[in-house]
Write a protein that holds these residues in place. Sequence first.
Motif, PDB file in Angstrom:
ATOM      1  N   LEU A 100      25.591  34.572  36.088  1.00 53.68           N
ATOM      2  CA  LEU A 100      26.499  33.623  36.728  1.00 53.68           C
ATOM      3  C   LEU A 100      25.768  32.372  37.194  1.00 53.68           C
ATOM      4  N   PRO A 101      26.477  31.243  37.276  1.00 55.30           N
ATOM      5  CA  PRO A 101      25.899  30.063  37.932  1.00 55.30           C
ATOM      6  C   PRO A 101      25.585  30.392  39.388  1.00 55.30           C
ATOM      7  N   GLU A 102      24.696  29.650  39.971  1.00 53.93           N
ATOM      8  CA  GLU A 102      24.222  29.959  41.322  1.00 53.93           C
ATOM      9  C   GLU A 102      25.343  29.987  42.352  1.00 53.93           C
ATOM     10  N   ASP A 103      26.224  29.005  42.329  1.00 52.63           N
ATOM     11  CA  ASP A 103      27.304  28.956  43.319  1.00 52.63           C
ATOM     12  C   ASP A 103      28.209  30.185  43.215  1.00 52.63           C
ATOM     13  N   GLU A 104      28.523  30.600  41.972  1.00 54.40           N
ATOM     14  CA  GLU A 104      29.403  31.757  41.790  1.00 54.40           C
ATOM     15  C   GLU A 104      28.686  33.046  42.186  1.00 54.40           C
ATOM     16  N   PHE A 105      27.401  33.122  41.908  1.00 52.02           N
ATOM     17  CA  PHE A 105      26.653  34.319  42.311  1.00 52.02           C
ATOM     18  C   PHE A 105      26.661  34.473  43.828  1.00 52.02           C
ATOM     19  N   LEU A 106      26.502  33.380  44.535  1.00 52.58           N
ATOM     20  CA  LEU A 106      26.514  33.447  46.003  1.00 52.58           C
ATOM     21  C   LEU A 106      27.875  33.898  46.521  1.00 52.58           C
ATOM     22  N   VAL A 107      28.950  33.515  45.824  1.00 52.94           N
ATOM     23  CA  VAL A 107      30.285  33.986  46.202  1.00 52.94           C
ATOM     24  C   VAL A 107      30.370  35.506  46.018  1.00 52.94           C
ATOM     25  N   VAL A 108      29.857  36.002  44.887  1.00 55.76           N
ATOM     26  CA  VAL A 108      29.851  37.447  44.644  1.00 55.76           C
ATOM     27  C   VAL A 108      29.053  38.155  45.726  1.00 55.76           C
ATOM     28  N   LEU A 109      27.870  37.642  46.021  1.00 51.02           N
ATOM     29  CA  LEU A 109      27.018  38.266  47.041  1.00 51.02           C
ATOM     30  C   LEU A 109      27.721  38.307  48.387  1.00 51.02           C
TER      31      LEU A 109
ATOM     32  N   VAL B 287      41.657  34.308  42.390  1.00 53.98           N
ATOM     33  CA  VAL B 287      41.453  32.873  42.599  1.00 53.98           C
ATOM     34  C   VAL B 287      42.285  32.434  43.792  1.00 53.98           C
ATOM     35  N   GLY B 288      41.616  31.882  44.803  1.00 57.30           N
ATOM     36  CA  GLY B 288      42.290  31.466  46.026  1.00 57.30           C
ATOM     37  C   GLY B 288      43.114  30.204  45.841  1.00 57.30           C
ATOM     38  N   GLU B 289      43.796  29.807  46.894  1.00 58.13           N
ATOM     39  CA  GLU B 289      44.690  28.650  46.847  1.00 58.13           C
ATOM     40  C   GLU B 289      43.936  27.352  46.552  1.00 58.13           C
ATOM     41  N   GLU B 290      42.663  27.288  46.933  1.00 60.02           N
ATOM     42  CA  GLU B 290      41.867  26.081  46.703  1.00 60.02           C
ATOM     43  C   GLU B 290      41.004  26.195  45.452  1.00 60.02           C
ATOM     44  N   GLY B 291      41.301  27.206  44.616  1.00 55.25           N
ATOM     45  CA  GLY B 291      40.573  27.364  43.364  1.00 55.25           C
ATOM     46  C   GLY B 291      39.285  28.141  43.473  1.00 55.25           C
ATOM     47  N   GLN B 292      38.965  28.647  44.666  1.00 53.33           N
ATOM     48  CA  GLN B 292      37.721  29.379  44.861  1.00 53.33           C
ATOM     49  C   GLN B 292      37.878  30.843  44.462  1.00 53.33           C
ATOM     50  N   SER B 293      36.780  31.449  44.030  1.00 49.36           N
ATOM     51  CA  SER B 293      36.796  32.864  43.661  1.00 49.36           C
ATOM     52  C   SER B 293      36.743  33.737  44.914  1.00 49.36           C
ATOM     53  N   ILE B 294      37.506  34.821  44.868  1.00 46.78           N
ATOM     54  CA  ILE B 294      37.450  35.845  45.913  1.00 46.78           C
ATOM     55  C   ILE B 294      37.283  37.183  45.209  1.00 46.78           C
ATOM     56  N   TYR B 295      36.220  37.902  45.557  1.00 43.16           N
ATOM     57  CA  TYR B 295      35.963  39.192  44.924  1.00 43.16           C
ATOM     58  C   TYR B 295      36.293  40.322  45.901  1.00 43.16           C
ATOM     59  N   LYS B 296      36.895  41.394  45.347  1.00 47.39           N
ATOM     60  CA  LYS B 296      37.368  42.501  46.174  1.00 47.39           C
ATOM     61  C   LYS B 296      36.925  43.830  45.583  1.00 47.39           C
ATOM     62  N   LEU B 297      36.426  44.711  46.439  1.00 46.32           N
ATOM     63  CA  LEU B 297      36.063  46.059  46.007  1.00 46.32           C
ATOM     64  C   LEU B 297      37.329  46.859  45.749  1.00 46.32           C
ATOM     65  N   THR B 298      37.313  47.638  44.664  1.00 46.70           N
ATOM     66  CA  THR B 298      38.478  48.451  44.330  1.00 46.70           C
ATOM     67  C   THR B 298      38.029  49.816  43.814  1.00 46.70           C
ATOM     68  N   ASP B 299      38.988  50.639  43.418  1.00 46.45           N
ATOM     69  CA  ASP B 299      38.770  51.986  42.883  1.00 46.45           C
ATOM     70  C   ASP B 299      37.999  52.856  43.876  1.00 46.45           C
TER      71      ASP B 299
ATOM     72  N   HIS C 273      22.735  42.554  37.427  1.00 43.67           N
ATOM     73  CA  HIS C 273      23.625  42.290  36.291  1.00 43.67           C
ATOM     74  C   HIS C 273      24.326  40.942  36.467  1.00 43.67           C
ATOM     75  N   ALA C 274      24.806  40.669  37.672  1.00 42.71           N
ATOM     76  CA  ALA C 274      25.508  39.404  37.927  1.00 42.71           C
ATOM     77  C   ALA C 274      24.564  38.205  37.812  1.00 42.71           C
ATOM     78  N   ALA C 275      23.300  38.404  38.200  1.00 45.11           N
ATOM     79  CA  ALA C 275      22.343  37.291  38.189  1.00 45.11           C
ATOM     80  C   ALA C 275      21.802  36.995  36.802  1.00 45.11           C
ATOM     81  N   THR C 276      21.745  38.006  35.937  1.00 48.83           N
ATOM     82  CA  THR C 276      21.063  37.836  34.644  1.00 48.83           C
ATOM     83  C   THR C 276      21.958  38.039  33.437  1.00 48.83           C
ATOM     84  N   GLY C 277      23.113  38.695  33.624  1.00 50.77           N
ATOM     85  CA  GLY C 277      23.992  38.989  32.500  1.00 50.77           C
ATOM     86  C   GLY C 277      23.633  40.270  31.778  1.00 50.77           C
ATOM     87  N   SER C 278      22.589  40.962  32.229  1.00 47.41           N
ATOM     88  CA  SER C 278      22.184  42.208  31.579  1.00 47.41           C
ATOM     89  C   SER C 278      21.776  43.232  32.631  1.00 47.41           C
ATOM     90  N   LEU C 279      21.676  44.497  32.210  1.00 48.92           N
ATOM     91  CA  LEU C 279      21.266  45.572  33.115  1.00 48.92           C
ATOM     92  C   LEU C 279      19.765  45.504  33.359  1.00 48.92           C
TER      93      LEU C 279
END
Length: 716
Positions: free
Chosen positions: A107-116, A145-157, A213-219
């Motif tokens: 992921l790009p740096e900004d998106e990775f920080l959102v995931v973290l 995707v939030g109202e302002e276009g930002q990503s929001i990640y949620k734990l599930t299962d 995985h999120a930072a590099t695209g691989s395991l």
Amino acid sequence: MQSTTNYLWHTDDLLGQGATASVYKARNKKSGELVAVKVFNTTSYLRPREVQVREFEVLRKLNHQNIIKLFAVEETGGSRQKVLVMEYCSSGSLLSVLESPENAFGLPEDEFLVVLRCVVAGMNHLRENGIVHRDIKPGNIMRLVGEEGQSIYKLTDFGAARELDDDEKFVSVYGTEEYLHPDMYERAVLRKPQQKAFGVTVDLWSIGVTLYHAATGSLPFIPFGGPRRNKEIMYRITTEKPTGAIAGAQRRENGPLEWSYTLPITCQLSLGLQSQLVPILANILEVEQAKCWGFDQFFAETSDILQRVVIHVFSLSQAVLHHVYIHAHNTIAIFQEAVHKQTSVAPRHQEYLFEGHLCVLEPSISAQHIAHTTASSPLTLFSTAIPKGLAFRDPALDVPKFVPKVDLQADYNTAKGVLGAGYQALRLARVLLDGQELMLRGLHWVMEVLQATCRRTLEVARTSLLYLSSSLGTERSSSVAGMPEIQELKVAAELRSRLRTLAEVLSRCSQNITETQESLSSLSQELVKSRDQVHEDRSIQQIQCCLDKMNFIYKQFKKSRMRPGLGYNEEQIHKLDKMNFSHLAKRLLQVFQEECVQKYQASLVTHGKRMRVVHETRNHLRLVGCSVAACNTEAQGVQESLSKILEELSHQLLQDRAKGAQASPPPIAPYPSPTPKDLLLHMQELCEGMKLLASDLLDNNRIIERLNRVPAPPDV
């Protein structure tokens, strides 16, 4: 169609499927609101009753923006199967995000920080409620995707989740094998009997693999042939991993295990963020629970990252953009040390420009005083370092080859890999072009600073020269020629001669500065032409055009792989698409190499030459400035001495005049000599001139002192 009392869905709208349940996109019958429904199959009812109801109970207990919401628990009409009605995330999972070719290398740096941020917040809520998830992986982290276009990640299962305190253990095994803690992997995957109990830290291992995985695209752990084909080696990699290593791989069959202690060069995260993240990964990817961090330390260290602000710093001499992560309350001194770690430029040698203006950074004040920066508008750092430019891996090295025969699944996988390398080339092309723009813009600002220095020094030199010339021009040779041989007058004449010498030095300095200005103007014109060439560059557009066409073919391959086979005509079209795809990839990489990389490397060479010129010019201006300042200082001293002598002579002449009035008339001289009155008037005239000169020189010195308090042009 299937339904419950309040919700309706079609079985074609499948979002995900597991061993015990399937998830569908559904609608509220009254409002039409989209939701996700988890429908349990018959296998799920074979589990113990307490296990069946555990997911309902866990979800009812949780309420957090980074955990999927449970709206209701209902039953289907006919089979009376249990249905969980949950929040619907329209953007898929983190896994689907990572599966996109655009994110093949992470992921790009900004998106990775959102995931973290989202994962840490969600996990913190779980621990506050004493819950262990036991199946953390990208597929169980949904994206909204939030109202302002930002990503929001949620734990599930939360099917494997259960309540568990920090000091409690469990023995049942859940999870996905690539993300399983090695102790759980040994029992669940290798089927080896062992009596180990597991604690809450098993979630930390899964989080570590997920973040890598999120930072590099691989395991992080990859045996030859893949994790699911070589399970024994997979177990060896995870259990034999040295302390501090964050990844391990086996490159060839029966080959040695290779360890990595840093993230790969293809990763999109900046070195500044990597330096903060790698220690966390190293300490949660520990097999021995005694060495592994607990959740308290994990939350403390990740929160420390998320609370930092990033300051973008472009090292003009090195031609590299850095992301410096510090706390807002840190001092400038701490910021400078962070810059030192990334650039090797010591704090005492760090000088900055921002948007063309010199930045004076006082080490003791708060870093909050630093201007807001972005990647396109960074602080520009000056030093005498050698330009090295951006280090990167050639995307061509990561391009797989198509197999000759038609294999729909293999062709899809190959196209995906090639497309991923193409997107990496596009990103690098943009970075290289932006780097050239920052180099040229930074040099332009340095030119402006040096030109301003030239103007200030020239103004001082010319002003001093004007005053000296004016003062020296007041001498009347006719009056001096007939003066008696007085020692004081000889000294005065020598001092005036010294003032003439100083005037000549100032004149040469002025000429020198003028020549330097012309040289700088010529270099500035070169920079303007170079910037125009950068702005006219169309390599990005060419690469993007190739990618758009490749992406269209890739989507066709993605559809085709789901089919059992192709008809004759469709197969011929498929073969042509493979040829076109390969041709487009070749063209893309050619543009990247010839238009982007070669131009960038040439710009680095030119940049190095220009930086040497700038450095020499700056040193030269310092010497000239010192000469001008020295001339002003000496001229002031000479004038003071001259003024003192003239005052003494004037005083002596007044005394002689008073005595002469009482004495007898002097004998007639063979030649006329100046009268005391004329000599007195001349001395008074000289004295007034010297006083005026002293005043002017004093003003000059005040100007020089103010200039000395202004930061010197940066070391380049």
